[in-house]
Design a protein around this motif. Structure first.
Motif, short mmCIF file in Angstrom:
data_model
loop_
_atom_site.label_atom_id
_atom_site.label_comp_id
_atom_site.label_asym_id
_atom_site.label_seq_id
_atom_site.Cartn_x
_atom_site.Cartn_y
_atom_site.Cartn_z
N VAL A 81 97.56 -25.47 -70.76
CA VAL A 81 96.47 -26.44 -70.92
C VAL A 81 96.95 -27.74 -71.56
N PRO A 82 97.66 -27.70 -72.69
CA PRO A 82 98.16 -28.97 -73.25
C PRO A 82 99.08 -29.72 -72.29
N LEU A 83 99.95 -28.98 -71.58
CA LEU A 83 100.86 -29.63 -70.64
C LEU A 83 100.10 -30.31 -69.51
N ARG A 84 99.10 -29.63 -68.98
CA ARG A 84 98.31 -30.20 -67.89
C ARG A 84 97.47 -31.38 -68.38
N ALA A 85 96.98 -31.29 -69.62
CA ALA A 85 96.22 -32.42 -70.17
C ALA A 85 97.11 -33.65 -70.32
N ILE A 86 98.34 -33.44 -70.78
CA ILE A 86 99.28 -34.56 -70.91
C ILE A 86 99.58 -35.17 -69.55
N ILE A 87 99.79 -34.30 -68.55
CA ILE A 87 100.06 -34.80 -67.19
C ILE A 87 98.89 -35.64 -66.68
N PHE A 88 97.66 -35.16 -66.92
CA PHE A 88 96.49 -35.90 -66.43
C PHE A 88 96.34 -37.24 -67.14
N ILE A 89 96.53 -37.24 -68.46
CA ILE A 89 96.34 -38.49 -69.22
C ILE A 89 97.40 -39.51 -68.83
N LEU A 90 98.67 -39.08 -68.83
CA LEU A 90 99.75 -40.02 -68.48
C LEU A 90 99.62 -40.46 -67.02
N LYS A 116 92.47 -23.97 -67.42
CA LYS A 116 92.77 -22.81 -68.26
C LYS A 116 93.24 -21.61 -67.44
N SER A 117 93.09 -21.67 -66.14
CA SER A 117 93.52 -20.57 -65.28
C SER A 117 95.00 -20.72 -64.96
N TRP A 118 95.57 -19.70 -64.36
CA TRP A 118 96.98 -19.75 -64.01
C TRP A 118 97.24 -20.80 -62.93
N CYS A 119 96.45 -20.76 -61.87
CA CYS A 119 96.62 -21.74 -60.79
C CYS A 119 95.41 -21.65 -59.86
N THR A 120 95.33 -22.59 -58.93
CA THR A 120 94.27 -22.61 -57.92
C THR A 120 94.94 -22.50 -56.56
N VAL A 121 94.76 -21.35 -55.92
CA VAL A 121 95.43 -21.06 -54.66
C VAL A 121 94.46 -21.23 -53.51
N ALA A 122 94.88 -21.92 -52.47
CA ALA A 122 93.99 -22.18 -51.33
C ALA A 122 94.80 -22.23 -50.04
N ASP A 123 94.12 -21.87 -48.95
CA ASP A 123 94.66 -22.02 -47.60
C ASP A 123 93.76 -22.97 -46.83
N VAL A 124 94.36 -23.94 -46.15
CA VAL A 124 93.61 -24.93 -45.38
C VAL A 124 94.01 -24.79 -43.91
N TYR A 125 93.02 -24.60 -43.05
CA TYR A 125 93.27 -24.40 -41.62
C TYR A 125 92.67 -25.56 -40.84
N PHE A 126 93.51 -26.28 -40.10
CA PHE A 126 93.03 -27.32 -39.19
C PHE A 126 92.79 -26.68 -37.82
N LEU A 127 91.53 -26.66 -37.38
CA LEU A 127 91.17 -26.02 -36.13
C LEU A 127 91.15 -27.02 -34.99
N GLY A 144 99.18 -13.57 -72.09
CA GLY A 144 98.65 -14.48 -71.07
C GLY A 144 97.74 -15.53 -71.65
N VAL A 145 96.90 -15.15 -72.61
CA VAL A 145 96.01 -16.12 -73.27
C VAL A 145 96.83 -17.17 -74.00
N PHE A 146 97.87 -16.74 -74.70
CA PHE A 146 98.71 -17.69 -75.43
C PHE A 146 99.38 -18.67 -74.48
N VAL A 147 99.93 -18.17 -73.38
CA VAL A 147 100.63 -19.04 -72.43
C VAL A 147 99.66 -20.04 -71.81
N ARG A 148 98.49 -19.56 -71.40
CA ARG A 148 97.55 -20.45 -70.70
C ARG A 148 96.94 -21.49 -71.63
N TYR A 149 96.50 -21.07 -72.82
CA TYR A 149 95.77 -21.96 -73.71
C TYR A 149 96.69 -22.82 -74.59
N CYS A 150 97.86 -22.30 -74.95
CA CYS A 150 98.73 -23.02 -75.88
C CYS A 150 99.88 -23.76 -75.20
N ILE A 151 100.16 -23.42 -73.94
CA ILE A 151 101.25 -24.09 -73.23
C ILE A 151 100.76 -24.83 -72.00
#
Length: 415
Positions: A112-121, A310-321, A103-110
């Motif tokens: 994070v670099p992929l997300r950094a490239i997405i953000f920069i581009l 560096k985490s796997w994902c950010t999961v959230a639920d949004v409720y419109f009241l 899990g550490v290898f996937v998150r830090y070596c795959i």
């Protein structure tokens, strides 16, 4: 000091002005601090006098002394509001360690670099769209560029968001309010519908983004130390919500970031606006994969975003009241508490009445010395009562011995 208690300051010493929820609250910081300390000191003095009103010593008098140390250790509901999630290690044996290492290898070596490239581009493409749009003053193109950049942010933090319900039909005098965990709250909410926000005006790169990037949304930003312009924010808010051509207005009434397990006191300013319709939004994060809580005192915003990357994902639920209006004979404070309870109940948060801004106040030496003095007086009183009780006991025993001696000769004479 009681929960949710309003504190009124007296003679100004140093005025600190902060922009909270679109309204300037002028804090006389030193006077407010002294006022809070005086309330705490008076509370403990009164408690100490009540506990030792009786003049007879008993073992219960020692309990408050031990409680002073216990109270400093036991966690209270206020500090719990701003405590991040504690991560437990699960790689403690040879069976789980290989999975953790993978899990550490996937998150830090795959990831994070992929997300950094997405953000920069993505940021480069956003700038390429935004600069011409600003130069030609094309508001629709600016909004399109903003929507694209928000999508880039969502991909960068791997946001997985489920939206429950839909915002109501757009009408005048509508204001959206939501609980607050991090600045990514705005990213998640604005990804569904662009909002104009209310906040403090910054300098540097953030100030440039506020002036140029956020300008198409007609946000409301103000300088913090403009005491002569305290009424400008509510007036501009009323002008904003009365114009349907502007983006909807979003406010976080808590004023501070909370760890998404509690919901602290809402500032009443926005609920005092006349004829306003409040649309509550409840945001609940799933902390199984990441903790989105941001404590600005412990980490910078780039560090916070990097932690989410560096985490796997950010999961959230949004409720419109359902939209709410102030009821007849309902005060703005009661109105704000009702909205807060709706959000807390829907998001599964603990509804408490602490003022979140108190987290910026820490006890100084004066308060600590006053507490120590109260404890010392309590100990002196206990020791004095104990010594008095011992002296009285010795005198009683001597009197009893004297009475016994007097009785013995009389018995011999009678015999």
């Amino acid at each position: 000091m009681t929960k949710g208690e309003d504190v009124k300051t007296s003679t100004p010493i140093y005025k600190k002005e902060t922009l909270i929820n679109g309204f300037r609250d002028v804090y006389d910081e030193e006077a407010l601090r002294r006022e809070l300390e005086n309330k705490v000191i008076d509370k403990y003095k009164k408690k100490s006098m009540e506990e030792h009103a009786a003049r007879q010593f008993n073992l219960g008098d020692a309990i408050p002394v031990f409680m002073e140390g216990v109270e400093a250790i036991v966690k209270d509901s206020f500090t719990e509001c701003f405590t991040p999630r504690s991560v437990e290690n699960w790689n403690h044996n040879i069976i789980l360690f290989p999975s953790w290492l993978l899990g550490v290898f996937v998150r830090y070596c795959i990831l994070v670099p992929l997300r950094a490239i997405i953000f920069i581009l993505g940021t480069c493409m956003f700038i390429g769209l935004m600069v011409p749009a600003v130069l030609i003053n094309n508001e629709s193109l600016c909004r399109l560029a903003l929507r694209f950049w928000l999508l880039v942010w969502m991909l960068t933090i791997a946001a997985v968001v489920k939206y429950h319900g839909h915002p109501p039909q757009r009408r005048k005098n509508q204001i959206y309010v939501s609980n607050h965990t991090s600045l990514i709250d705005y990213i998640i909410l604005a990804n569904y519908q662009l909002y104009a926000s209310v906040g403090q005006k910054h300098g540097g790169v953030i100030g440039l983004l506020q002036d140029k990037v956020m300008k198409p949304l007609n946000p409301i930003f103000f300088e913090r130390f403009e005491t002569h312009d305290r009424t400008a924010v509510p007036k501009k808010m009323m002008e904003h919500i009365a114009d349907l051509d502007r983006s909807p207005l979003l406010i976080f009434p808590e004023g501070v970031c909370v760890n998404n397990e509690y919901c602290v006191m809402f500032k009443k300013g926005v609920f005092e606006l006349p004829n306003v319709e409040i649309i509550p939004i409840a945001v609940k994060f799933n902390k199984l994969f990441s903790d989105p809580y941001w404590s600005s005192r412990d980490e910078s915003f780039p560090t916070h975003i990097l932690r989410l990357m560096k985490s796997w994902c950010t999961v959230a639920d949004v409720y419109f009241l359902d939209p709410q209006r102030i009821k007849k004979n309902e005060s703005p404070i009661e109105f704000s508490n009702r909205i807060k309870k709706m959000i807390a109940d829907r998001a599964g948060l603990q509804n408490i009445h602490w003022d979140g801004y108190l987290k910026y106040f820490t006890p100084n030496e004066r308060l600590l010395q006053a507490r120590q003095k109260i404890i010392a007086e309590r100990l002196k009183r206990v020791i004095y009562l104990r010594a008095s009780a011992a002296t009285q006991s010795d005198e009683d025993s001597q009197e009893e011995e004297g009475e016994v001696r007097e009785r013995k000769p009389s018995k011999v004479e009678s015999s």
